[in-house]
Structure formats: structure tokens, C-alpha cells
Scaffold this active site. Structure first.
Site, PDB file in Angstrom:
ATOM      1  N   HIS A 222       0.873  -1.079  -0.217  1.00  0.00           N
ATOM      2  CA  HIS A 222      -0.003  -0.009   0.091  1.00  0.00           C
ATOM      3  C   HIS A 222       0.789   1.217   0.110  1.00  0.00           C
ATOM      4  O   HIS A 222       2.094   1.043   0.223  1.00  0.00           O
ATOM      5  CB  HIS A 222      -0.881   0.054   1.148  1.00  0.00           C
ATOM      6  CG  HIS A 222      -0.157   0.280   2.562  1.00  0.00           C
ATOM      7  ND1 HIS A 222       0.765  -0.957   3.297  1.00  0.00           N
ATOM      8  CD2 HIS A 222       0.246   1.421   3.335  1.00  0.00           C
ATOM      9  CE1 HIS A 222       1.090  -0.541   4.122  1.00  0.00           C
ATOM     10  NE2 HIS A 222       1.110   0.817   4.256  1.00  0.00           N
ATOM     11  N   ASP A 224       0.674   5.311   1.749  1.00  0.00           N
ATOM     12  CA  ASP A 224      -0.271   5.865   3.127  1.00  0.00           C
ATOM     13  C   ASP A 224      -0.835   7.161   2.401  1.00  0.00           C
ATOM     14  O   ASP A 224      -0.323   7.891   1.639  1.00  0.00           O
ATOM     15  CB  ASP A 224       0.959   6.323   3.837  1.00  0.00           C
ATOM     16  CG  ASP A 224       1.675   4.947   4.659  1.00  0.00           C
ATOM     17  OD1 ASP A 224       1.165   4.074   4.471  1.00  0.00           O
ATOM     18  OD2 ASP A 224       2.602   5.286   5.557  1.00  0.00           O
ATOM     19  N   HIS A 278       4.763   0.030  -0.141  1.00  0.00           N
ATOM     20  CA  HIS A 278       5.484  -0.550   1.200  1.00  0.00           C
ATOM     21  C   HIS A 278       4.661  -1.952   1.338  1.00  0.00           C
ATOM     22  O   HIS A 278       3.371  -1.623   1.271  1.00  0.00           O
ATOM     23  CB  HIS A 278       6.018   0.281   2.181  1.00  0.00           C
ATOM     24  CG  HIS A 278       5.091   1.154   2.770  1.00  0.00           C
ATOM     25  ND1 HIS A 278       4.841   2.347   2.194  1.00  0.00           N
ATOM     26  CD2 HIS A 278       4.378   1.039   3.988  1.00  0.00           C
ATOM     27  CE1 HIS A 278       3.871   3.020   2.982  1.00  0.00           C
ATOM     28  NE2 HIS A 278       3.752   2.046   4.031  1.00  0.00           N
ATOM     29  N   ARG A 288       5.823  -9.421  15.840  1.00  0.00           N
ATOM     30  CA  ARG A 288       6.720  -8.048  15.496  1.00  0.00           C
ATOM     31  C   ARG A 288       5.710  -7.077  15.877  1.00  0.00           C
ATOM     32  O   ARG A 288       4.630  -7.059  15.867  1.00  0.00           O
ATOM     33  CB  ARG A 288       6.986  -7.989  13.950  1.00  0.00           C
ATOM     34  CG  ARG A 288       7.479  -6.594  13.644  1.00  0.00           C
ATOM     35  CD  ARG A 288       7.440  -6.805  12.077  1.00  0.00           C
ATOM     36  NE  ARG A 288       8.040  -5.604  11.256  1.00  0.00           N
ATOM     37  CZ  ARG A 288       7.829  -4.482  11.077  1.00  0.00           C
ATOM     38  NH1 ARG A 288       6.094  -4.255  11.020  1.00  0.00           N
ATOM     39  NH2 ARG A 288       8.180  -3.614  10.698  1.00  0.00           N
TER      40      ARG A 288
HETATM   41  O1  LIG Z   1       4.769  -2.144  10.528  1.00  0.00           O
HETATM   42  C1  LIG Z   1       5.534  -1.395   9.805  1.00  0.00           C
HETATM   43  O2  LIG Z   1       6.580  -1.408   9.647  1.00  0.00           O
HETATM   44  C2  LIG Z   1       4.705  -0.353   8.559  1.00  0.00           C
HETATM   45  C3  LIG Z   1       3.148  -0.005   9.028  1.00  0.00           C
HETATM   46  C4  LIG Z   1       2.715   0.622   7.922  1.00  0.00           C
HETATM   47  O3  LIG Z   1       3.158   0.620   6.699  1.00  0.00           O
HETATM   48  C5  LIG Z   1       1.315   1.296   8.084  1.00  0.00           C
HETATM   49  O4  LIG Z   1       0.826   1.109   9.060  1.00  0.00           O
HETATM   50  O5  LIG Z   1       0.972   2.124   7.131  1.00  0.00           O
HETATM   51 FE   LIG Z   2       2.184   2.219   5.507  1.00  0.00          FE
END
Ligand SMILES: O=C(O)CCC(=O)C(=O)O
Ligand SMILES: [Fe+2]
Length: 406
Positions: A222, A224, A278, A288
């Protein structure tokens, strides 16, 4: 008391329906070192160092859309308290997290702040093996119970910690946004005026160990929907981003924070800064955690670049957010700047049709277009296709024209 959401059940139901062959592991090319920028130089008295630091931030936002910062000024102790709250929050029972308890809720968090998996997933590719709390800072600030003694409010330790953390990360986000605006020669007040403490939000993510690593994403690919995001990932790793058309892994660095450019900055900068795709990969053994802060404007903020020619038409944050939600609802995924992609696709079609048109006119002039061709299968098929393309373009243009007139 089980805190784990029923991931496996949801996974199985999607698996039975379709896409048994899907695997999430593809073409990741090892651990690239995304740029690491030392923010300490911004505090020193050496002007040349300061300017170089700002240039590095701008360059990384142009070339990568992602970078890491060290010496960012967030006290270690604030981080530790925040991480403790985060772990405690996710260790609550699933019933409680999902708001299914008997009227119980989690103070400071509204009923719909919790997500697990991907409720809109239509196939495995769209399913995220993770849970998250999407924390509106308005909820945190208004969560305190009135204190009849002082006339103020009493907040839970969790809310105080989140509020303290958010305030520090927010000033960091504003600092970076202002540096990026300044680099474009734009007025940096824009962010102060439009991105207010309660318009941005925090997300706490947890990625449970996944018995099917490589078969499902921790978080699907996705971009942001904000100006910029500040992410802290723990030592487990799994975050990947697209660089030069390939997926690369962001090596965990406990000292660093990750910054990534969001869609709004890409549009506001007229495609100078890039909002890069990403995703998070799952891990078979360990859980994690990550925390993300999203710098967002109020819904009525208009996003427009003052550079010509403008790549994007002017739009409000509300309009964009609604479009994203609609895309996710209908297709299970987000289509970044869909109107732009449609427009480019139409331009290419228009160009092809124009060439085709010229060929046909030339043939007519040369008397090569014979009536008898109408009986030839190829001619009928190609002619029909040509007409279909012309019709589609007419309709698209009519729609676009009437929309602009509104
Ligand atoms: O958890 C991560 O490292 C990225 C999280 C992410 O991309 C998001 O929450 O939009
Ligand atoms: Fe993100």
C-alpha cells in the site's frame, strides 16, 4: 483469556474460495540500506551542516520516498513506556479488543479503532496477518474523566503516555514537512495551519507469528494516505519498499525512525516527492510490533500544487479519503491517484485512435478502402473495435466535461 484473533479461520475460508497458488514471497532483493540521516546537525551552529542535512532529507524523499533518521530527539524512556503500553494493549482478550465485551471498552480508544486481518479481503493477496489500533488523538484528548476536585480531567496512564508520545512525534513530523516545503520554495505555514494535533493519528501494529510465512502478507502492499509517516519498527524486521521496481527490505535499526512520504505530499509537491509502495512480510517464529504516526490535514484541506503544469487536479482530503475507502470496499485494495491513471490511459488510447483514423483517411484518399472489404472478417472485426474505442472515448470525455462544469 485468548488475545489472539482467529487469523487461521479467516485464512482457511479465503483459501477454500480462491487463489490457492498465491505466494507473498517474491523478488525481494536483500537488505538495502535506505538513506540514514543524522538530525543532530539541525541543532548545531554550523549553517553549512544544517543546509546539507536539509538537502539530504529532500534528496531521499525524491529518490527513495523513504529514509531513516537518527538522533531524532525522542527520549528512550518515552519509547519504553510507549512500547509497554502497546504490548499491554494487544495482550487484552480478543473479545475486549474487538469491543465484544459486556459494555467494556478500552479507555481512550473508540469502539472502531481496532482492526484484525482485512475485513474487506476478497482473496488471500488482500489479507493482512496483523492486528492494529488506529488511535485518533481526539479520542485520547477527550477520554479523561472529569475531576470534580480540580475541575480538570483525570487520564489513564495509557492515554497520558500516548498523548506525550504523539506530541513529540508530531513536532518531528512538522519539522520534516517544513524542510520539504521549504525545499520546494513553498510557504511552510501550510502544515501548521492544516495539520492540527487532532487531525493526525497514531497506529499501533502487531504482527503475530504466522504459521504460513510467505503465503500471506503481514500488511499488504500500500501507500499511505497522508503527508508523511513516521514509523518505528522493532528488531524483528519485515518492512519492505519498492525501489527501482524491486522490493527491498528495510533492515531494522533500533536507533532509527523510518520516514516515508505519503500520497498527499506527492500530489502537493507535483510528483517531486514520491509516495512509495511498501508492505510487511510475516515471520514464522516471532511476533513483531511497530508504531506509525500519520501526519494528516483536516478533511476540508484542499491539496493543490502551485507548480505548472499541475499533475493532479485540486482535491480535498475528504474527497481523496472517500475515494480510497470506496476503492477498498469495491475491489479490496486502494488505487492510488486513480483519476490520473485513467487520464493517462485515455490519452494513450486517444493517440492510437488518432493514428488509426489517419491511416483510414489516407487509404480512402488512395481509393484503397473498397466496399468489398466489408465482407472480410478481419475488416469487420477491426472496424468494430475502432468504433468501440471511439465510443468509449466520447463517453469518457462527456463525463469529464460535465464533471468539470459542475
Ligand atoms: O509495520 C510497519 O513497519 C509499517 C506499517 C505501515 O506501513 C502502516 O501502518 O501504514
Ligand atoms: Fe504504511
Amino acid at each position: 483469556m485468548d488475545s489472539e484473533p482467529p487469523f487461521q479461520e479467516f485464512y482457511n475460508s479465503l483459501l477454500q474460495e480462491k487463489e490457492i497458488k498465491f505466494t507473498a514471497v517474491d523478488e525481494a532483493v536483500g537488505e538495502y540500506k535506505i538513506p540514514v540521516i543524522d538530525l543532530n546537525r539541525l541543532n548545531g551552529s554550523n549553517e553549512a551542516d544544517k543546509e546539507e542535512c536539509k538537502r539530504e532529507i529532500a534528496r531521499a524523499s525524491i529518490e527513495w520516498g523513504f529514509f531513516q533518521i537518527v538522533n531524532h530527539g525522542i527520549p528512550q524512556e518515552v519509547w519504553q513506556r510507549m512500547q509497554l503500553e502497546q504490548v499491554n494493549l494487544f495482550r487484552q482478550s480478543f473479545e475486549k479488543k474487538a469491543g465484544k465485551g459486556k459494555g467494556e471498552n478500552l479507555p481512550g480508544l473508540s469502539g472502531n479503532s481496532y482492526r484484525w486481518g482485512t475485513p474487506t479481503a476478497k482473496c488471500l493477496k488482500q489479507f493482512s496477518w496483523s492486528e492494529a489500533f488506529h488511535i485518533s488523538l481526539t479520542d485520547v484528548f477527550t477520554s479523561g474523566q472529569p475531576n470534580s476536585f480540580s475541575g480538570g480531567r483525570i487520564y489513564s496512564v495509557r492515554c497520558l503516555t500516548i498523548a506525550e508520545f504523539a506530541a513529540i512525534v508530531s513536532s518531528l513530523a512538522h519539522l520534516i514537512a517544513e524542510i520539504l516545503a521549504e525545499n520546494l520554495g513553498l510557504k511552510s505555514l501550510f502544515f501548521k495551519e492544516n495539520c492540527l494535533p487532532n487531525t493526525s493519528y497514531l497506529r499501533m501494529n502487531r504482527y503475530p507469528p504466522c504459521p504460513l510465512p510467505g503465503k500471506v502478507f503481514g500488511l499488504t502492499p500500500h501507500t499511505d494516505t497522508d503527508f508523511l509517516t513516521i514509523v518505528y519498527q522493532d528488531q524483528v524486521g519485515g518492512l519492505q519498499l519498492v525501489k527501482d521496481g524491486r522490493w527491498v527490505t528495510v533492515k531494522p535499526n533500533p536507533e532509527a525512525l523510518i520516514i516515508n512520504i505519503g500520497d498527499l505530499f506527492q500530489a502537493w509537491s507535483n510528483d517531486v516527492y514520491m509516495s512509495v509502495k511498501h508492505r510487511v512480510m510475516t515471520n514464522g517464529q516471532v511476533e513483531r510490533f511497530s508504531v506509525a504516526y500519520f501526519l494528516c490535514p483536516s478533511y476540508d484541506t484542499m491539496i493543490q500544487s502551485d507548480k505548472e503544469p499541475q499533475v493532479y487536479r485540486k482535491f480535498s482530503y475528504r474527497e481523496y479519503k472517500e475515494q480510497v475507502q470506496e476503492d477498498v470496499r469495491i475491489t479490496g485494495g486502494k488505487h492510488k491517484q486513480k483519476q490520473i491513471q485513467d487520464f493517462h490511459a485515455s490519452l494513450i488510447t486517444l493517440e492510437l485512435v488518432r493514428i488509426w483514423d489517419e491511416i483510414i483517411i489516407e487509404m480512402l484518399k488512395r481509393y484503397e478502402l473498397l466496399d468489398s472489404n466489408e465482407n472480410l472478417k478481419d475488416w469487420v472485426e477491426q472496424g468494430t473495435r475502432f468504433q468501440c474505442l471511439m465510443k468509449t472515448l466520447d463517453i469518457t470525455n462527456y463525463y469529464r466535461y460535465s464533471k468539470d462544469k459542475r
